[in-house]
Design a protein around this motif. Sequence first.
Motif, PDB file in Angstrom:
ATOM      1  N   GLU A 248       0.836  -1.198   0.000  1.00 14.97           N
ATOM      2  CA  GLU A 248       0.000   0.000   0.000  1.00 14.97           C
ATOM      3  C   GLU A 248       0.882   1.265   0.000  1.00 14.97           C
ATOM      4  OE1 GLU A 248      -3.126   1.973   3.137  1.00 14.97           O
ATOM      5  OE2 GLU A 248      -2.869  -0.210   3.192  1.00 14.97           O
ATOM      6  N   GLY A 251       2.308   1.831  -3.433  1.00 13.73           N
ATOM      7  CA  GLY A 251       1.296   2.410  -4.312  1.00 13.73           C
ATOM      8  C   GLY A 251       1.097   3.887  -4.024  1.00 13.73           C
ATOM      9  N   ARG A 252       1.197   4.248  -2.750  1.00 13.65           N
ATOM     10  CA  ARG A 252       0.991   5.641  -2.352  1.00 13.65           C
ATOM     11  C   ARG A 252       2.117   6.537  -2.876  1.00 13.65           C
ATOM     12  NH1 ARG A 252       0.808   5.222   3.276  1.00 13.65           N
ATOM     13  NH2 ARG A 252      -1.262   4.321   3.365  1.00 13.65           N
ATOM     14  N   TYR A 253       3.366   6.033  -2.858  1.00 14.87           N
ATOM     15  CA  TYR A 253       4.458   6.830  -3.436  1.00 14.87           C
ATOM     16  C   TYR A 253       4.164   7.134  -4.897  1.00 14.87           C
ATOM     17  CZ  TYR A 253       7.924   6.851   0.377  1.00 14.87           C
ATOM     18  OH  TYR A 253       8.603   7.096   1.544  1.00 14.87           O
ATOM     19  N   ALA A 254       3.622   6.133  -5.620  1.00 15.17           N
ATOM     20  CA  ALA A 254       3.287   6.353  -7.034  1.00 15.17           C
ATOM     21  C   ALA A 254       2.152   7.375  -7.141  1.00 15.17           C
ATOM     22  CB  ALA A 254       2.906   5.028  -7.690  1.00 15.17           C
ATOM     23  N   ASP A 255       1.109   7.195  -6.327  1.00 13.88           N
ATOM     24  CA  ASP A 255      -0.052   8.105  -6.374  1.00 13.88           C
ATOM     25  C   ASP A 255       0.335   9.546  -6.025  1.00 13.88           C
ATOM     26  OD1 ASP A 255      -1.524   5.895  -6.983  1.00 13.88           O
ATOM     27  OD2 ASP A 255      -2.411   5.664  -4.974  1.00 13.88           O
ATOM     28  N   LEU A 256       1.311   9.696  -5.140  1.00 23.83           N
ATOM     29  CA  LEU A 256       1.718  11.037  -4.719  1.00 23.83           C
ATOM     30  C   LEU A 256       2.582  11.741  -5.767  1.00 23.83           C
ATOM     31  CD1 LEU A 256       2.504  10.296  -0.946  1.00 23.83           C
ATOM     32  CD2 LEU A 256       0.705  11.824  -1.796  1.00 23.83           C
ATOM     33  N   GLY A 257       2.908  11.016  -6.838  1.00 22.73           N
ATOM     34  CA  GLY A 257       3.638  11.655  -7.941  1.00 22.73           C
ATOM     35  C   GLY A 257       5.147  11.589  -7.838  1.00 22.73           C
ATOM     36  N   ASP A 267       5.979  -2.166 -10.346  1.00 23.63           N
ATOM     37  CA  ASP A 267       5.210  -3.019  -9.441  1.00 23.63           C
ATOM     38  C   ASP A 267       4.918  -4.360 -10.098  1.00 23.63           C
ATOM     39  OD1 ASP A 267       3.857  -3.535  -6.995  1.00 23.63           O
ATOM     40  OD2 ASP A 267       1.959  -3.337  -8.073  1.00 23.63           O
ATOM     41  N   ALA A 342       0.555   7.975   5.605  1.00 23.08           N
ATOM     42  CA  ALA A 342       0.461   8.830   4.418  1.00 23.08           C
ATOM     43  C   ALA A 342       1.143  10.173   4.633  1.00 23.08           C
ATOM     44  CB  ALA A 342      -1.004   9.019   4.029  1.00 23.08           C
ATOM     45  N   GLN A 345       4.836   9.906   4.153  1.00 20.28           N
ATOM     46  CA  GLN A 345       5.197   9.745   2.740  1.00 20.28           C
ATOM     47  C   GLN A 345       5.026  11.058   1.969  1.00 20.28           C
ATOM     48  OE1 GLN A 345       2.946   5.710   2.318  1.00 20.28           O
ATOM     49  NE2 GLN A 345       4.541   5.730   0.766  1.00 20.28           N
ATOM     50  N   GLU A 346       3.979  11.818   2.320  1.00 16.56           N
ATOM     51  CA  GLU A 346       3.763  13.119   1.663  1.00 16.56           C
ATOM     52  C   GLU A 346       4.957  14.034   1.909  1.00 16.56           C
ATOM     53  OE1 GLU A 346      -0.036  14.528   3.097  1.00 16.56           O
ATOM     54  OE2 GLU A 346      -1.018  12.795   2.164  1.00 16.56           O
TER      55      GLU A 346
END
Length: 360
Positions: A248, A251-257, A267, A342, A345-346
Amino acid sequence: MRAIPLVDVKAQYEPFLPRIREAIEGVLTSGEFILGPNVAAFEREAADYLGVKESVGVANGTDALVLVMDAIGIGAGDEVICPAFTFYATAEAIARRGATPVFADVDAGTMNLDPEDVAARVNARTKAILAVHLFGRPAPLAELGQLGVPVIEDAAQAFGSPEIARGGIASTFSFYPTKNLFCIGDGGLVSTDDPELAERVRMLRFHGSRDKVDFELIGYNSRLDEIQAAVLRIFLAELDGWVASRREAAGRYADLGLGAVCELPEDEPGHVYHLFVCRSLERDRIRAALQDAGIGSAVYYTTPLHLQPALAHLGYRRGSLLVTEQLAQENFSVPIWAGIDAATQEQVVSVVQASAPVAS
Ligand SMILES: *Cc1c(COP(=O)(O)O)cnc(C)c1O
């Protein structure tokens, strides 16, 4: 802004402290410290988890490699093909057996062994391929398995992946505290579907004896101890949740750009993200920005194994393994652990993004 470590081991085990203390208390009460009920139970539970017939607890992941290679008779005059883009122990274990590590190059996308380059290095002296599931990503076991040579899996970084411990004749694991499944000291494991191989490893870990009376082999003293096994039993039951959390987070690193500033690891379903290793030609600048912000990062295998002083006699030079050497210059990892949140990571992504040169 608060400091962020590369990996927060304590955050992973802190919720289980009461149960860990209880488990240690249980071992103290029993008075059985070596090869007792917890090791036996953990070996059964780990084998069931991995979907294999047998597993054998040993002292650490390096010994696991040495014992497997000893058990299948690898020694002087033999060659074992392995990557140079891995932790030193992979090749050290081969050399410790008196055999010769033969380094094959890796694939730039997966960072794992390149089956074509491995195939080109197979010859009559090749006794095994030692495949590493690097950074938690499964090595290409199906392709490697077609080369007519036994495959051993160095799975130290990949416990919890459903794609491992099935292509090879045996897999080895480390429970060093930063690994995905870890203990509170050193520990290791060998898993296999071959009962004879398991029996031989079991003998080797105890001086080459089955019964402590007759010593049939020149062995080792390399045992997982009861306290570590008792803690591992607690953590093994949490592992699927930890793997889900790591996936998860990836995936969040990818979603955050994050992928806009550097190349992210590709992945795939079996990737358990022991580390989140990216690539950039600007990695030193990115890492300097992270350091200024109090955020941990790391680079791996900057001197790949074929260029390590202890292995200089093997005759490799700079330029021998082009992809390996390129990855050594470009890779860097950002914080990941089971339970990273999150907001953390942000913060990481915003620092990396701010370090990028402004596009004109
Ligand atoms: C950690 C690791 C090892 C060695 O494990 P120890 O338990 O520290 O001996 C071996 N191979 C790889 C790929 C590792 O990451």
